[in-house]
Design an enzyme around this catalytic site. Sequence first.
Site, short mmCIF file in Angstrom:
data_model
loop_
_atom_site.label_atom_id
_atom_site.label_comp_id
_atom_site.label_asym_id
_atom_site.label_seq_id
_atom_site.Cartn_x
_atom_site.Cartn_y
_atom_site.Cartn_z
N GLU A 1 18.76 73.06 -6.30
CA GLU A 1 18.70 72.31 -5.03
C GLU A 1 18.69 73.21 -3.79
OE1 GLU A 1 21.34 68.96 -4.83
OE2 GLU A 1 20.60 68.11 -6.71
N GLU B 1 19.40 66.40 -13.49
CA GLU B 1 20.59 65.65 -13.07
C GLU B 1 20.15 64.22 -12.78
OE1 GLU B 1 22.89 67.09 -9.72
OE2 GLU B 1 22.74 69.17 -10.40
#
Length: 327
Positions: free
Chosen positions: A133, A244
Amino acid sequence: MRTTSTIAAAAGVLAAGASAQNYLGFNSGATLADRSAKFKADFKAEFTTAQGLENAPGTFNAVRLYTNIQAYSTDDPIQAFEAAMETNTSILLGVWASGTTDISNELSALNKAVTKYGTKFTDLVIGMSIGSEDLYRVSVTGIKNKSGVGNSPSAIVGFIGDFKKAFANTALAKTPIGHVDTWDAWTNGTNKPVIDAVDWVGVDEYPYYESGKGNGIKNSGVLFDRAYDATVAAVGGKPVWVTETGWPSTGQDWDLAVASVDNAKYYWQEIGCRKLFNKVPTFWYNLRDSNPDNEMKFAITSNLATKPLFDLVGKGHGYIWVPSVVG
Ligand SMILES: *[C@@H]1O[C@H](CO)[C@@H](O)[C@H](O)[C@H]1NC(C)=O
Ligand SMILES: *[C@@H]1O[C@H](CO)[C@@H](O)[C@H](O)[C@H]1NC(C)=O
Ligand SMILES: *[C@@H]1O[C@H](CO)[C@@H](O)[C@H](O)[C@H]1NC(C)=O
């Protein structure tokens, strides 16, 4: 540009072979919820529970790590490696790449593990994610959301080169390399050099957080599929792993999204069982909560009990799942 597209297509086919196995696992941070380090016994307890979950719709015998470094050490290998070796758990490695210009401690920790454990360790490695991220954190949304220090696409591409160079003559030379980010980082054209540099793409998707888009639980499948399809369309044939995803069982409401055990169960069926498990390499978020900064709790079980908060049972192939609980 025929040559370029032919090469790209060939690379896509090769990389697709690397993800032929649809791994199932959870994410595992380096620390516990009180910010203390996780040690081997902590990781081993997680991996044992993951494989023993009652009514699981598959075998959760893979784990995604965020770092190679044991918490609070400079470059000791994370003790998750030994726990994985003792439980035959496949490992998606991770290098923490935000807020730094240098990943040498990450590479050093991994190199120590390769030297110390040899093939007992390297045979378990299914991939390497350079970063997590980092591109979301430098995006407009990430900055607005105060998501912390990230990194640029060129830094991630540089780190991928560093990893390749460092491990070229080791058993990890053929490890499929990816980068994990949010779906809208992958659809952002400025980040294309990262797509070009990886073998597979990891996407994190949380319909729960998609405020302003009708993010009630009943629409979660629509939002998930839209983001997943946009990612697939953006990455030019590279395999997409879902690194995720999950829905919290407790925590504040987020626009139309409500955190509850019933909704976590709905999401498990609708996204996990319908769309992902045994079809796409998937790392669910999560088996155990370890981020104290997140008020939302995503763990599907409490205190690593093998009896989860809700029944995990997957409906049979071809069965259209009709939710009995909505809200
Ligand atoms: C370890 O797990 C893999 C699947 O991930 C399996 O093929 C292999 O047989 C297992 N090895 C042992 C010793 O259980
Ligand atoms: C697109 O990506 C670049 C580089 O990661 C970033 O600086 C920019 O803010 C992103 N655009 C949006 C709209 O988030
Ligand atoms: C980030 O900000 C966007 C737009 O303001 C919002 O829709 C989203 O829910 C936020 N996500 C997180 C994780 O805070």
